[in-house]
Scaffold this motif. Structure first.
Motif: not given
Length: 420
Positions: A284, A286, A152, A320, A250-252, A278, A149, A281, A146
């Motif tokens: 991580y 999210v 990303l 974010y 990219c986040v999960t 959320s 933030p 992921g 991942v």
């Protein structure tokens, strides 16, 4: 130009050591390119003797990429040369040529610069491009799973800037995926280059169409529903979906739609919804504030979807806690983005939880009879005041008579049916 005697990479004249091998660099005039037993292009000069090939960079389904020295201007370039069997296919060659035409017509700091389209001495075709030192997003995700933030948001913001001119000209990339997002490392963070405009859909008036109706172009995991169906009504919002799929991964650490075969992936895209990021992921961290953004970006109907990649980037940054827009974040140092996100996230999560709680209370507490009651003078105003901050108030006086009248009518109807 200088070169490394171990890996034969090419560097600018002011470089001292190879960052890969640690070798002291020497001027290319004092070195000779290597020879490759299986590839005669390495060490040779191509396209009328202009480009001297020094090494193989990568292989793909369409062709092979080399690093070469442009002997005419003394710069390092990338040569993307079609495989022999691909060079025999007229449609593939036409797509290759169109990649040159589209890229050359879209000069932008976040789109790879394509310099020329050439025929080679071995009866193939070459795209001459700026040489980039870095790695594809796909390589980063394979290694790190991942992105943080701040990385990303900066990357997504630059992708949005790179696509805006293409979309304004009604050009759809149609093959956005981690393999086609190249990251060049700088002191402030990644500098993004969008690659491979060979699969574009040009919706401008008079543009030549190379895709047969009903066929699909692109990578299944990142394909929009309209693209999966090969529909003619396909515009820039298909790219919005693809970029959203990249963000999700990219986040999960996983693609939003998974299946064992290409057709099953497309069926999943058209008939199901992905998990909220959320949840997918959770390992991580999210934030749940990203869930409604992805929901809006993954709407099956293009008309209901977020209308632009720029707006998608803005919504992701706002999820974010960032202030401003993607135009600000694209050039903001990654460390500064990280600091702002850390400072803002507690308040963002608190607001999101409060909003979710209010929505849950409003949904559970809304009197069901109010939605079906017959209208009466002043009823609309009374109903508007029934819910204050999600808390049900005293039932208005008109509700009870209305419900009683409805009940009498229903009993009379039942009695009539029994009598018959």
């Amino acid at each position: 130009m200088k070169t490394c005697s171990a890996c034969f990479r090419l560097f600018s004249h002011d470089s001292g050591f190879c960052p890969v091998d640690g070798q002291r660099l020497i001027p290319v005039a004092q070195a000779s390119p290597p020879r490759h037993r299986e590839d005669r292009r390495v060490g040779a000069t191509l396209c009328g003797g202009r480009y001297q090939v020094w090494r193989i960079v990568a292989d793909g389904g369409m062709g092979r990429v080399y690093q070469a020295l442009d002997l005419q201007v003394g710069r390092s370039v990338a040569l993307k040369i079609l495989h022999p069997e691909v060079a025999l296919d007229e449609v593939s060659v036409e797509r290759f040529h169109r990649e040159f035409q589209v890229s050359a017509s879209l000069p932008h700091e976040h789109i790879v610069e394509v310099l020329a389209f050439e025929r080679t001495e071995d009866h193939s075709f070459a795209l001459v491009m700026e040489y980039l030192e870095g790695e594809e997003l796909r390589t980063v995700l394979k290694r790190d799973k991942v992105l943080p933030p701040e990385r990303l948001v900066r990357m997504l913001s630059q992708v949005a800037l790179g696509l805006v001119e293409a979309h304004e000209r009604k050009v759809v990339h149609r093959d956005l995926k981690p393999d086609n997002i190249f990251l060049v490392g700088t002191h402030d963070g990644d500098r993004v280059k969008i690659l491979d405009f060979g699969s574009v859909r040009d919706n401008s008036e008079g543009a030549k169409k190379l895709t047969v109706v009903g066929t699909t172009i692109g990578s299944p995991f990142y394909m929009s529903p309209e693209q999966a169906q090969g529909l003619l009504a396909l515009d820039h919002r298909a790219d919005v979906w693809s970029v959203a799929a990249i963000v999700f991964e990219c986040v999960t650490g996983r693609v939003p739609f998974q299946a064992s075969t290409g057709p099953m992936i497309l069926v999943s895209i058209m008939g199901s919804n992905p998990l909220p990021p959320s949840e997918a992921g959770k390992a991580y961290g999210v934030p749940a504030s990203l869930d409604p953004v992805m929901e809006a970006a993954f709407m099956k109907s293009p008309e209901a979807r977020l209308p632009s990649v720029g707006l998608l980037a803005d919504r992701v940054g706002q999820a974010y806690g960032l202030a401003g827009s993607h135009r600000d974040w694209a050039c903001m140092p990654q460390k500064e983005l990280a600091a702002q996100i850390r400072a803002a996230m507690p308040a963002v999560l608190a607001r999101h939880e409060q909003g979710s709680a209010r929505a849950a209370v409003a949904g559970a507490g809304r009197p069901p009879v109010a939605a079906v009651a017959a209208p009466s003078p002043g009823a609309a105003d009374a109903f508007a005041e029934d819910i204050v901050m999600g808390v049900p108030q005293r039932v208005p006086r008109w509700v009870v008579p209305a419900v009683a009248s409805a009940a009498v009518l229903l009993c009379a109807l039942v009695a009539l049916l029994i009598a018959r």
